[in-house]
Design a protein around this motif. Structure first.
Motif, PDB file in Angstrom:
ATOM      1  N   LYS A 115       0.984  -1.152   0.075  1.00 29.15           N
ATOM      2  CA  LYS A 115       0.027   0.193  -0.111  1.00 29.15           C
ATOM      3  C   LYS A 115       0.953   1.163  -0.083  1.00 29.15           C
ATOM      4  CE  LYS A 115      -4.331  -1.304   0.599  1.00 29.15           C
ATOM      5  NZ  LYS A 115      -5.455  -0.811  -0.217  1.00 29.15           N
ATOM      6  N   GLU A 116       0.450   2.294  -0.699  1.00 29.19           N
ATOM      7  CA  GLU A 116       1.338   3.486  -0.924  1.00 29.19           C
ATOM      8  C   GLU A 116       1.507   4.136   0.484  1.00 29.19           C
ATOM      9  OE1 GLU A 116       2.879   4.733  -3.182  1.00 29.19           O
ATOM     10  OE2 GLU A 116       2.073   4.533  -4.947  1.00 29.19           O
ATOM     11  N   VAL A 117       2.901   4.262   0.780  1.00 33.72           N
ATOM     12  CA  VAL A 117       3.360   4.853   2.192  1.00 33.72           C
ATOM     13  C   VAL A 117       4.060   6.481   1.754  1.00 33.72           C
ATOM     14  CG1 VAL A 117       4.564   4.753   3.971  1.00 33.72           C
ATOM     15  CG2 VAL A 117       3.405   2.737   3.087  1.00 33.72           C
ATOM     16  N   THR A 118       4.901   6.525   0.879  1.00 31.19           N
ATOM     17  CA  THR A 118       5.718   7.407   0.738  1.00 31.19           C
ATOM     18  C   THR A 118       6.198   7.677  -0.875  1.00 31.19           C
ATOM     19  OG1 THR A 118       7.785   8.387   1.218  1.00 31.19           O
ATOM     20  CG2 THR A 118       7.757   6.207   1.308  1.00 31.19           C
ATOM     21  N   THR A 119       6.721   8.863  -1.069  1.00 28.15           N
ATOM     22  CA  THR A 119       7.201   8.919  -2.642  1.00 28.15           C
ATOM     23  C   THR A 119       8.650   9.156  -2.454  1.00 28.15           C
ATOM     24  OG1 THR A 119       7.027  11.414  -2.167  1.00 28.15           O
ATOM     25  CG2 THR A 119       5.111  10.101  -3.443  1.00 28.15           C
ATOM     26  N   SER A 120       9.376   9.064  -1.363  1.00 24.44           N
ATOM     27  CA  SER A 120      10.748   9.078  -1.439  1.00 24.44           C
ATOM     28  C   SER A 120      11.524   7.743  -1.894  1.00 24.44           C
ATOM     29  CB  SER A 120      11.380   9.418   0.048  1.00 24.44           C
ATOM     30  OG  SER A 120      11.040   8.511   0.807  1.00 24.44           O
ATOM     31  N   GLY A 121      12.656   8.074  -2.178  1.00 24.00           N
ATOM     32  CA  GLY A 121      13.211   6.547  -2.528  1.00 24.00           C
ATOM     33  C   GLY A 121      14.634   6.994  -3.115  1.00 24.00           C
ATOM     34  N   ILE A 122      15.324   5.876  -3.271  1.00 26.41           N
ATOM     35  CA  ILE A 122      16.767   6.085  -3.847  1.00 26.41           C
ATOM     36  C   ILE A 122      16.833   5.317  -5.073  1.00 26.41           C
ATOM     37  CG2 ILE A 122      19.311   5.375  -3.510  1.00 26.41           C
ATOM     38  CD1 ILE A 122      18.666   5.461  -0.382  1.00 26.41           C
ATOM     39  N   TRP A 123      17.175   5.792  -6.235  1.00 30.02           N
ATOM     40  CA  TRP A 123      17.180   5.004  -7.430  1.00 30.02           C
ATOM     41  C   TRP A 123      18.642   4.572  -7.996  1.00 30.02           C
ATOM     42  CZ3 TRP A 123      12.421   5.034  -6.771  1.00 30.02           C
ATOM     43  CH2 TRP A 123      11.745   6.161  -6.164  1.00 30.02           C
ATOM     44  N   ARG A 124      18.477   3.472  -8.250  1.00 26.49           N
ATOM     45  CA  ARG A 124      19.866   2.572  -8.869  1.00 26.49           C
ATOM     46  C   ARG A 124      19.559   2.351 -10.218  1.00 26.49           C
ATOM     47  NH1 ARG A 124      21.707  -0.404  -3.552  1.00 26.49           N
ATOM     48  NH2 ARG A 124      20.751   0.883  -1.846  1.00 26.49           N
ATOM     49  N   SER A 125      20.854   1.734 -10.861  1.00 27.36           N
ATOM     50  CA  SER A 125      20.800   1.336 -12.239  1.00 27.36           C
ATOM     51  C   SER A 125      21.024  -0.137 -12.271  1.00 27.36           C
ATOM     52  CB  SER A 125      22.100   1.822 -13.154  1.00 27.36           C
ATOM     53  OG  SER A 125      22.538   2.705 -12.463  1.00 27.36           O
ATOM     54  N   VAL A 126      20.442  -0.913 -13.655  1.00 29.72           N
ATOM     55  CA  VAL A 126      20.537  -2.242 -13.604  1.00 29.72           C
ATOM     56  C   VAL A 126      21.107  -2.328 -15.027  1.00 29.72           C
ATOM     57  CG1 VAL A 126      18.206  -2.484 -14.608  1.00 29.72           C
ATOM     58  CG2 VAL A 126      18.997  -4.307 -13.446  1.00 29.72           C
ATOM     59  N   ALA A 127      21.595  -3.414 -15.369  1.00 29.79           N
ATOM     60  CA  ALA A 127      22.219  -3.652 -16.691  1.00 29.79           C
ATOM     61  C   ALA A 127      21.710  -5.176 -17.151  1.00 29.79           C
ATOM     62  CB  ALA A 127      23.751  -3.997 -16.384  1.00 29.79           C
ATOM     63  N   GLY A 128      21.665  -5.292 -18.420  1.00 27.94           N
ATOM     64  CA  GLY A 128      21.002  -6.580 -19.118  1.00 27.94           C
ATOM     65  C   GLY A 128      19.646  -6.301 -19.782  1.00 27.94           C
ATOM     66  N   GLU A 129      19.631  -7.149 -20.454  1.00 30.52           N
ATOM     67  CA  GLU A 129      18.345  -7.106 -21.645  1.00 30.52           C
ATOM     68  C   GLU A 129      17.104  -7.353 -21.036  1.00 30.52           C
ATOM     69  OE1 GLU A 129      18.097  -5.530 -24.674  1.00 30.52           O
ATOM     70  OE2 GLU A 129      19.963  -4.862 -24.267  1.00 30.52           O
ATOM     71  N   GLN A 130      17.200  -8.753 -20.442  1.00 26.33           N
ATOM     72  CA  GLN A 130      15.882  -8.766 -19.384  1.00 26.33           C
ATOM     73  C   GLN A 130      16.502  -9.107 -18.177  1.00 26.33           C
ATOM     74  OE1 GLN A 130      13.953 -12.536 -21.298  1.00 26.33           O
ATOM     75  NE2 GLN A 130      12.609 -10.858 -22.458  1.00 26.33           N
ATOM     76  N   VAL A 131      15.554  -9.209 -17.344  1.00 28.01           N
ATOM     77  CA  VAL A 131      15.748  -9.349 -15.659  1.00 28.01           C
ATOM     78  C   VAL A 131      14.893  -9.982 -15.143  1.00 28.01           C
ATOM     79  CG1 VAL A 131      17.168  -7.341 -15.316  1.00 28.01           C
ATOM     80  CG2 VAL A 131      14.811  -7.085 -14.998  1.00 28.01           C
ATOM     81  N   PRO A 132      15.038 -11.144 -14.418  1.00 24.13           N
ATOM     82  CA  PRO A 132      14.031 -12.085 -13.512  1.00 24.13           C
ATOM     83  C   PRO A 132      13.575 -11.003 -12.366  1.00 24.13           C
ATOM     84  CG  PRO A 132      16.409 -12.612 -13.079  1.00 24.13           C
ATOM     85  CD  PRO A 132      16.606 -11.620 -14.302  1.00 24.13           C
ATOM     86  N   VAL A 133      12.289 -11.096 -12.284  1.00 24.93           N
ATOM     87  CA  VAL A 133      11.785 -10.254 -11.069  1.00 24.93           C
ATOM     88  C   VAL A 133      10.957 -11.032 -10.055  1.00 24.93           C
ATOM     89  CG1 VAL A 133      10.467  -8.170 -10.513  1.00 24.93           C
ATOM     90  CG2 VAL A 133      12.003  -8.049 -12.585  1.00 24.93           C
ATOM     91  N   ILE A 134      11.155 -10.934  -8.779  1.00 29.88           N
ATOM     92  CA  ILE A 134      10.249 -11.631  -7.998  1.00 29.88           C
ATOM     93  C   ILE A 134       9.400 -10.688  -7.311  1.00 29.88           C
ATOM     94  CG2 ILE A 134       9.670 -13.061  -5.890  1.00 29.88           C
ATOM     95  CD1 ILE A 134      12.639 -14.372  -6.687  1.00 29.88           C
ATOM     96  N   ILE A 135       8.175 -10.689  -7.204  1.00 31.15           N
ATOM     97  CA  ILE A 135       7.448  -9.689  -6.769  1.00 31.15           C
ATOM     98  C   ILE A 135       6.510 -10.471  -5.700  1.00 31.15           C
ATOM     99  CG2 ILE A 135       5.650  -7.797  -6.914  1.00 31.15           C
ATOM    100  CD1 ILE A 135       6.398  -7.506  -9.871  1.00 31.15           C
ATOM    101  N   SER A 136       6.414 -10.079  -4.494  1.00 32.52           N
ATOM    102  CA  SER A 136       5.388 -10.377  -3.416  1.00 32.52           C
ATOM    103  C   SER A 136       4.514  -9.262  -2.856  1.00 32.52           C
ATOM    104  CB  SER A 136       6.111 -11.270  -2.283  1.00 32.52           C
ATOM    105  OG  SER A 136       6.809 -10.102  -1.635  1.00 32.52           O
ATOM    106  N   ILE A 137       3.324  -9.891  -2.393  1.00 32.10           N
ATOM    107  CA  ILE A 137       2.284  -8.880  -1.839  1.00 32.10           C
ATOM    108  C   ILE A 137       1.894  -9.622  -0.637  1.00 32.10           C
ATOM    109  CG2 ILE A 137       0.360 -10.223  -3.209  1.00 32.10           C
ATOM    110  CD1 ILE A 137      -0.991  -7.344  -3.181  1.00 32.10           C
ATOM    111  N   PRO A 138       2.237  -8.795   0.519  1.00 30.23           N
ATOM    112  CA  PRO A 138       1.787  -9.186   1.878  1.00 30.23           C
ATOM    113  C   PRO A 138       0.528  -9.679   2.292  1.00 30.23           C
ATOM    114  CG  PRO A 138       2.356  -7.124   1.808  1.00 30.23           C
ATOM    115  CD  PRO A 138       2.430  -7.230   0.519  1.00 30.23           C
ATOM    116  N   GLU A 139       0.328  -9.801   3.573  1.00 37.16           N
ATOM    117  CA  GLU A 139      -1.135 -10.059   4.094  1.00 37.16           C
ATOM    118  C   GLU A 139      -1.977  -8.888   3.473  1.00 37.16           C
ATOM    119  OE1 GLU A 139      -2.175 -12.459   5.758  1.00 37.16           O
ATOM    120  OE2 GLU A 139      -0.341 -13.412   6.420  1.00 37.16           O
ATOM    121  N   PRO A 140      -3.354  -9.335   2.979  1.00 37.11           N
ATOM    122  CA  PRO A 140      -3.890 -10.558   3.388  1.00 37.11           C
ATOM    123  C   PRO A 140      -3.592 -11.560   2.146  1.00 37.11           C
ATOM    124  CG  PRO A 140      -5.299  -9.151   2.743  1.00 37.11           C
ATOM    125  CD  PRO A 140      -4.259  -8.483   2.587  1.00 37.11           C
ATOM    126  N   PHE A 141      -2.940 -11.011   1.164  1.00 43.10           N
ATOM    127  CA  PHE A 141      -2.905 -12.077  -0.155  1.00 43.10           C
ATOM    128  C   PHE A 141      -1.763 -12.975   0.068  1.00 43.10           C
ATOM    129  CE2 PHE A 141      -4.339  -7.619  -1.210  1.00 43.10           C
ATOM    130  CZ  PHE A 141      -5.527  -7.843  -1.708  1.00 43.10           C
TER     131      PHE A 141
END
Length: 100
Positions: A32-58
C-alpha cells in the motif's frame, strides 16, 4: 527511516527496471502506498528476472522475466493481472528490498 528498512525502497512508477540495480535475490514487494521518497539505482542486461510479492492478506509471490525497459508502472499492472487482483494500480507502490 524505519519504514524504508521494513518495506524497502519505493520504486518510481515512471522509471524503468534499467534504472535499478537488481540481483536475482532481490524481491519486489507490492505494498500500500506510504511515501514518495526513494533511492534510484541502475540495472544492466536485456531481460531481468523479477520476484514480486504482496503481503497479508494476499501472501502471493510471482516470478516474472521482463525486459529492462519495462517501467515500474507497467510491472505493477502486469503483476496485478498475473495474480488476478482487480484493484487500481495507484493503490499500491512497488518497493525494492535489496539483498545486501
Amino acid at each position: 527511516s524505519d519504514s524504508k528498512n521494513t518495506i524497502g525502497v519505493k520504486m518510481n512508477p515512471h522509471r524503468t527496471l534499467r534504472s535499478y540495480r537488481l540481483k536475482a535475490t532481490d524481491i519486489l514487494v507490492l505494498q500500500k502506498e506510504v511515501t514518495t521518497s526513494g533511492i534510484w539505482r541502475s540495472v544492466a542486461g536485456e531481460q531481468v528476472p523479477v520476484i514480486i510479492s504482496i503481503p497479508e492478506p494476499f501472501n502471493l509471490s510471482k516470478a516474472l522475466k521482463v525486459v529492462r525497459t519495462t517501467t515500474i508502472k507497467e510491472l505493477k499492472k502486469l503483476f496485478l493481472k498475473k495474480i488476478y487482483l482487480s484493484v487500481p494500480p495507484s493503490m499500491y507502490g512497488l518497493y525494492a528490498r535489496f539483498d545486501g
